[in-house]
Enzyme design. Structure first.
Site, PDB file in Angstrom:
ATOM      1  N   ASP A 148     108.058 -15.366 -38.207  1.00  0.00           N
ATOM      2  CA  ASP A 148     108.298 -16.800 -37.982  1.00  0.00           C
ATOM      3  C   ASP A 148     107.033 -17.585 -38.293  1.00  0.00           C
ATOM      4  OD1 ASP A 148     108.790 -19.375 -36.863  1.00  0.00           O
ATOM      5  OD2 ASP A 148     110.191 -18.505 -35.424  1.00  0.00           O
ATOM      6  N   HIS A 203     111.799 -17.832 -39.120  1.00  0.00           N
ATOM      7  CA  HIS A 203     112.369 -18.713 -38.094  1.00  0.00           C
ATOM      8  C   HIS A 203     113.894 -18.729 -38.184  1.00  0.00           C
ATOM      9  CE1 HIS A 203     111.812 -21.805 -35.051  1.00  0.00           C
ATOM     10  NE2 HIS A 203     112.648 -22.605 -35.706  1.00  0.00           N
ATOM     11  N   SER A 261     116.503 -22.991 -31.998  1.00  0.00           N
ATOM     12  CA  SER A 261     115.215 -23.669 -32.082  1.00  0.00           C
ATOM     13  C   SER A 261     115.118 -24.885 -31.157  1.00  0.00           C
ATOM     14  CB  SER A 261     114.931 -24.035 -33.545  1.00  0.00           C
ATOM     15  OG  SER A 261     113.590 -24.376 -33.744  1.00  0.00           O
TER      16      SER A 261
END
Length: 247
Positions: free
Chosen positions: A199, A227, A83
């Site tokens: 996500d 996610h 991320s």
């Protein structure tokens, strides 16, 4: 076999140990692993004064990882970056020292999508808001109730440590005159962009654009995952990463 460096995500209160707890042992069967706390999190909150904006933080973390590689005498490694913290640091490292990385996997858009419209958790720093923040990271909260409850307590404690909020807000601050974004078109290292189909933090289109911009970019959308692909689909996640890094 190159060492695998696992770079954690950027949620409030995160650290390397909790981020990778469910998959690190799986990788360790095939790769020597390193999983550092990134600047601004866990054991590395201190000493980050003056860093402001996502690009400055990404470059600083890339340099942190380079120092780690030098410390361990590692010439070339594989990266997995999660991320907007670990993923962005991985891309920055590929830009500044491509000769140190064999292959890389990034997750959830790697910080190349739009910044958050609000600061997660810190705009309302309560146990309930931490639980809600963590809940958005999985596709189906009902399948992870025990884990989310455990992480809520751990990450609440970390997120409320002195200087943690200031560091977190500085990561996402608007800034003028700072370093520019990484030029993705100049990254020639093979990169696999993983994105969860469900996500709720960044849309799949972010990783689609990322993979298209990278000269040797590859995209895999993980069905049914949110996610946190490594939490929602740990078996598929480790298989995809292992196959790509070993290709």
């Amino acid at each position: 076999m190159p060492t695998l460096v696992l770079l954690h995500g950027g949620g409030p209160g995160v650290d390397a140990a909790t981020n990778w707890a469910g998959v690190r042992s799986r990788f360790a069967a095939d790769f020597p692993c390193l999983a550092p706390d990134l600047l601004g999190f866990g054991s590395r909150i201190a000493g980050t004064a003056g860093l402001r904006g996502p690009h400055a933080w990404a470059i600083a973390r890339a340099r942190q990882v380079l120092d780690l590689l030098d410390h361990h005498g590692l010439d070339r490694v594989h990266l997995v970056g999660n991320s907007a913290a670990g993923g962005a640091a991985a891309l920055a490292l590929l830009a500044v020292a491509p000769h140190r990385v064999e292959r890389a996997v990034v997750m959830g858009g790697a910080g190349t999508g739009p910044p958050p419209t609000a600061v997660p958790f810190y705009d309302k720093p309560t146990r309930a808001s931490m639980r809600a923040t963590l809940g958005r990271l999985v596709a189906d909260e009902s399948g992870h109730e025990e884990l989310l409850a455990e992480l809520t307590e751990l990450r609440l404690k970390h997120a409320l440590r002195p200087a943690a909020e200031g560091a977190f807000r500085a990561m996402f601050a608007d800034t003028a005159g700072g370093p520019p974004p990484v030029d993705l078109a100049k990254i020639t290292t093979p990169v696999l962009a993983l994105h969860g189909e469900r996500d709720r933090v960044q849309p799949v289109a972010v990783s689609e654009r990322l993979a298209e911009a990278l000269p040797d970019g590859h995209l895999h959308v993980v069905a049914g995952a949110g996610h946190w692909i490594h939490v929602d689909r740990p078996d598929e996640f480790t298989k995809l990463v292992g196959e790509f890094l070993s290709a």
